[in-house]
Design a protein around this motif. Structure first.
Motif, PDB file in Angstrom:
ATOM      1  N   ILE A 239       0.847  -1.193   0.000  1.00 45.22           N
ATOM      2  CA  ILE A 239       0.000   0.000   0.000  1.00 45.22           C
ATOM      3  C   ILE A 239       0.884   1.245   0.000  1.00 45.22           C
ATOM      4  O   ILE A 239       1.697   1.436   0.901  1.00 45.22           O
ATOM      5  N   GLU A 240       0.723   2.082  -1.038  1.00 42.63           N
ATOM      6  CA  GLU A 240       1.629   3.217  -1.261  1.00 42.63           C
ATOM      7  C   GLU A 240       0.977   4.164  -2.270  1.00 42.63           C
ATOM      8  O   GLU A 240       0.270   3.715  -3.179  1.00 42.63           O
TER       9      GLU A 240
ATOM     10  N   ALA B 151       4.201   4.127  -9.429  1.00 46.78           N
ATOM     11  CA  ALA B 151       5.400   3.533 -10.032  1.00 46.78           C
ATOM     12  C   ALA B 151       6.114   2.620  -9.040  1.00 46.78           C
ATOM     13  O   ALA B 151       6.590   1.540  -9.394  1.00 46.78           O
ATOM     14  N   LEU B 152       6.176   3.049  -7.774  1.00 46.66           N
ATOM     15  CA  LEU B 152       6.813   2.228  -6.750  1.00 46.66           C
ATOM     16  C   LEU B 152       6.003   0.968  -6.484  1.00 46.66           C
ATOM     17  O   LEU B 152       6.568  -0.114  -6.296  1.00 46.66           O
ATOM     18  N   ILE B 153       4.686   1.096  -6.468  1.00 47.03           N
ATOM     19  CA  ILE B 153       3.823  -0.078  -6.281  1.00 47.03           C
ATOM     20  C   ILE B 153       4.104  -1.112  -7.368  1.00 47.03           C
ATOM     21  O   ILE B 153       4.250  -2.304  -7.089  1.00 47.03           O
ATOM     22  N   ARG B 154       4.166  -0.657  -8.627  1.00 49.60           N
ATOM     23  CA  ARG B 154       4.414  -1.580  -9.744  1.00 49.60           C
ATOM     24  C   ARG B 154       5.770  -2.266  -9.598  1.00 49.60           C
ATOM     25  O   ARG B 154       5.902  -3.472  -9.836  1.00 49.60           O
TER      26      ARG B 154
ATOM     27  N   HIS C 174      -1.336  -8.136  -3.359  1.00 50.41           N
ATOM     28  CA  HIS C 174      -2.459  -7.217  -3.497  1.00 50.41           C
ATOM     29  C   HIS C 174      -1.918  -5.806  -3.325  1.00 50.41           C
ATOM     30  O   HIS C 174      -0.963  -5.583  -2.574  1.00 50.41           O
ATOM     31  N   THR C 175      -2.505  -4.837  -4.012  1.00 49.08           N
ATOM     32  CA  THR C 175      -2.004  -3.464  -3.931  1.00 49.08           C
ATOM     33  C   THR C 175      -3.133  -2.482  -3.650  1.00 49.08           C
ATOM     34  O   THR C 175      -4.303  -2.739  -3.946  1.00 49.08           O
ATOM     35  N   SER C 176      -2.761  -1.344  -3.096  1.00 46.88           N
ATOM     36  CA  SER C 176      -3.710  -0.278  -2.812  1.00 46.88           C
ATOM     37  C   SER C 176      -2.945   1.031  -2.646  1.00 46.88           C
ATOM     38  O   SER C 176      -1.732   1.017  -2.421  1.00 46.88           O
ATOM     39  N   SER C 177      -3.656   2.152  -2.760  1.00 45.02           N
ATOM     40  CA  SER C 177      -3.024   3.457  -2.553  1.00 45.02           C
ATOM     41  C   SER C 177      -3.702   4.247  -1.439  1.00 45.02           C
ATOM     42  O   SER C 177      -3.282   5.350  -1.123  1.00 45.02           O
ATOM     43  N   THR C 178      -4.767   3.683  -0.839  1.00 40.69           N
ATOM     44  CA  THR C 178      -5.482   4.388   0.224  1.00 40.69           C
ATOM     45  C   THR C 178      -5.629   3.504   1.460  1.00 40.69           C
ATOM     46  O   THR C 178      -5.682   2.275   1.359  1.00 40.69           O
TER      47      THR C 178
END
Length: 220
Positions: free
Chosen positions: A11-12, A16-19, A33-37
């Protein structure tokens, strides 16, 4: 359990960093799994029960600190190991994160190997379990994980000082808590670093954070 069975939430706010992290972890057979919030991150944690969380200090519309507080305040999620990643090497960010219950802290730019080693260390150190399989009589307790070299090489006072460092306390705060002078604390820090062969800026802080974390045990 094989690596491919581990589920990780990244989570970030930086897409670009997440990818980049997702590609790295997928390459090493982790389920990512990814998220930004923070809001979506909590939803993913409740839905998929990740084995570990890798989280940026800055999130979209919130902060990693806020997300970590929500995670640690939720009894069904508070056992999840948590690694902070920060855009700068700041003592304040590190201290805040550890005080809130983070298990490790990496400052950018960090090497891929550092992240992989931190994840493996956390997964090895913590008792990973499926919350859905727990019954209402299960109790989670935390106990300090003491590295053997620190246990054998340090005096009781030195070890207590290192515990306080891991908790994010400053030299002044440690001195006040132990009722000793700042100079004495500085001497303890120097002796600890020498005994553990630590060199470089913030090396003692990083060692304390990475090694004096909390393990979680299940009592049924």
């Amino acid at each position: 359990m094989k690596e491919s069975n581990y589920r990780i939430l990244v989570i970030e706010e930086d897409a670009a960093l997440i990818r980049k992290i997702q590609q790295l972890l997928t390459l090493h057979h982790y389920d990512v799994h990814t998220s930004s919030t923070a809001e979506e991150g909590i939803y993913i944690c409740r839905q998929y029960q990740p084995d570990i969380v890798v989280c940026g200090v800055k999130l979209r519309g919130s902060s990693g600190f806020h997300f970590l507080m929500e995670l640690r305040n939720d009894t069904s999620l508070q056992h999840i190991p948590f690694i902070f990643i920060s855009g700068k090497e700041g003592k304040e960010d590190m201290r805040m994160g550890m005080n809130l219950g983070a298990d490790d802290f990496l400052s950018r730019p960090f090497k891929s190997k550092e992240l992989l080693m931190s994840i493996k260390s956390r997964l090895t150190r913590f008792t990973i379990f499926n919350v859905q399989q727990r019954d209402k009589h299960t109790t989670i307790i935390s106990v300090p994980a003491i590295p053997q070299e620190a246990h054998h090489k340090l005096s009781k006072t030195e070890f207590r000082v290192m515990q306080m460092i891991a908790e994010g306390m400053s030299t002044k705060e440690i001195a006040q808590s132990l009722n000793i002078s700042i100079k004495t604390v500085e001497n303890h820090r120097h002796n600890i670093s020498k005994k553990l062969n630590l060199t470089g800026h913030n090396s003692l802080i990083k060692y304390a954070i990475k090694n004096l974390t909390q393990q979680y045990k299940i009592l049924s």
